[in-house]
Design an enzyme around this catalytic site. Sequence first.
Site, short mmCIF file in Angstrom:
data_model
loop_
_atom_site.label_atom_id
_atom_site.label_comp_id
_atom_site.label_asym_id
_atom_site.label_seq_id
_atom_site.Cartn_x
_atom_site.Cartn_y
_atom_site.Cartn_z
N GLU A 97 -102.68 -32.76 -88.81
CA GLU A 97 -102.18 -31.63 -89.59
C GLU A 97 -100.70 -31.39 -89.31
O GLU A 97 -100.26 -31.35 -88.17
CB GLU A 97 -102.96 -30.37 -89.21
N LYS A 142 -105.05 -27.08 -98.70
CA LYS A 142 -106.06 -26.34 -97.93
C LYS A 142 -106.51 -25.09 -98.68
O LYS A 142 -105.69 -24.34 -99.21
CB LYS A 142 -105.50 -25.97 -96.55
N CYS A 164 -108.03 -28.65 -90.51
CA CYS A 164 -108.28 -27.79 -89.36
C CYS A 164 -109.56 -26.97 -89.51
O CYS A 164 -110.66 -27.49 -89.48
CB CYS A 164 -107.06 -26.90 -89.14
#
Length: 510
Positions: free
Chosen positions: A274, A333, A384
């Site tokens: 990330e 995301k 994540c």
Amino acid sequence: MKKQIKAWFKKLWPYGLPLLAGASLVLAFSPYHIILLGFIAPAVLLFCLQNVSPKKGFIRGYFFGLGLFGFGASWIYVSIYTYGGESMVISGIITVLFVLTLALFPGILGWLLNKFSPKSNYIRSSVAFPVLWVLLEILRGWIFTGFPWLFIGYTQEASRLSMLAPLGSVWLVSWATVLNAGVLFEIVTHFTTVKPKHKKLFKLLTPTLAVWIAAFALNNHAWTTSTGTLEAALIQGNIAQEIRWDQAAVDKILFRYQTLTQEVSNADVVIWPEGAIPVALPYSEAFVKNMHAYASNHHFALITGVPIKAAGDREAYYNGIVAVGEGTGMYFKRHLVPFGEYVPFEKLLRGLIAFFDLPMSNFIEGPAQQPIIAKGVQVAPAVCYEIAYPFTMRNLSLNSQFIVTISNDAWFGASIGPWQHLQIAQMRALETGRYVLRATNTGITALIGPDGEIRASLPQFKDDILKAPFQTMTGLTPWMQFGPWSLWGFLGVLGLWGFWPRGKKIKNRK
């Protein structure tokens, strides 16, 4: 003096015992893996909830929650104090408020159980209690963007009960775990309050024996099949959190990832963690094009995390994934972390304290369908925290043949956070029947098989390369095929049975 001690003990145990039970439950999760506490801790809570009013049930459940989240989510303090730039006092206050809020869920469990199933019996322990527990876990994983962490099903990741995950996700494992806890409570009660009867004991054990038999029968059952083998190289850059967004360190960061990637040979898929590229697209477009050319020349797909500027907005960014070389696509995301990636009530809170003004805390949510392709195979991407959402990962994985999750667990330092995060990823592999390729900045980088087993991993806080083969998978587990509907139906039937009014209403409970 003895009388005073006895009096104090009598006053404190209704709060101290559930507090201790909640804290001990954390030891059942990774990295401790004392699996039996996954059964014992809720059984102790059930004992504390016997024959009390809904109000006292709430208080005792609340203290259980204080123990569970105070210890289990202690890494929140590390994120705020060590890396969020806040003082010890403010970091402590924020962490305490967070724990006080999460503790409401076990508190509500205690209230509901004693309000709607007050009679202490086998149905309450083995039906009502597990159903309530799971429903409140689901609620906690959804409300206010959710905190899908510390679900009790994760404690069984290394036990045979985890074989139930392909049927109904981590929540079916949670139900089975709490069912065992309820039966354990009933057995102990039976042996300590009445003369043991073998027929009664067998009746008590029947449901939990059925669950264990099913779990053992499903052991090593292959719900999905391989369509081929690819070679993965997961790059762990080990970039210190303090310099990740430091513009003076950009060249150093990019050079490290380039250098590590150049050490890779014969890989099909190379994955960076990330935010590995600390300059948002399109400003880092030249670097990305160079890596695209390099990956194409060496015949691999490069998948990396990078911020991506939102079109037409000078301030907002996506926390994104891009695939280049023999890979294509972008992913933005969707489940953002409050305060870490965006600030709720931004106009009111931004600038009040340092924690509300972290670098790159102005991300926005991405759209629903965002496919990533690597070596001609569709990938289910997760950034994540997203790997912790069972519903989200099920939907992303339906048409995909493996899962890539990238993360930066440097936020958690040497706490238990990264270990819990890895355990969560293992459960997603089991639920979907797919390999999970987990690339992180500081660890724990790992390759996880569709059986939830870690096939290879890297130690924390070391820049290194994890190179290992994995298989692309096709087919659907029952959880993938039917989704939440079968779980809702199962819990609904049990809920009706567990909470159906029986006998006379109990009065004068303390």
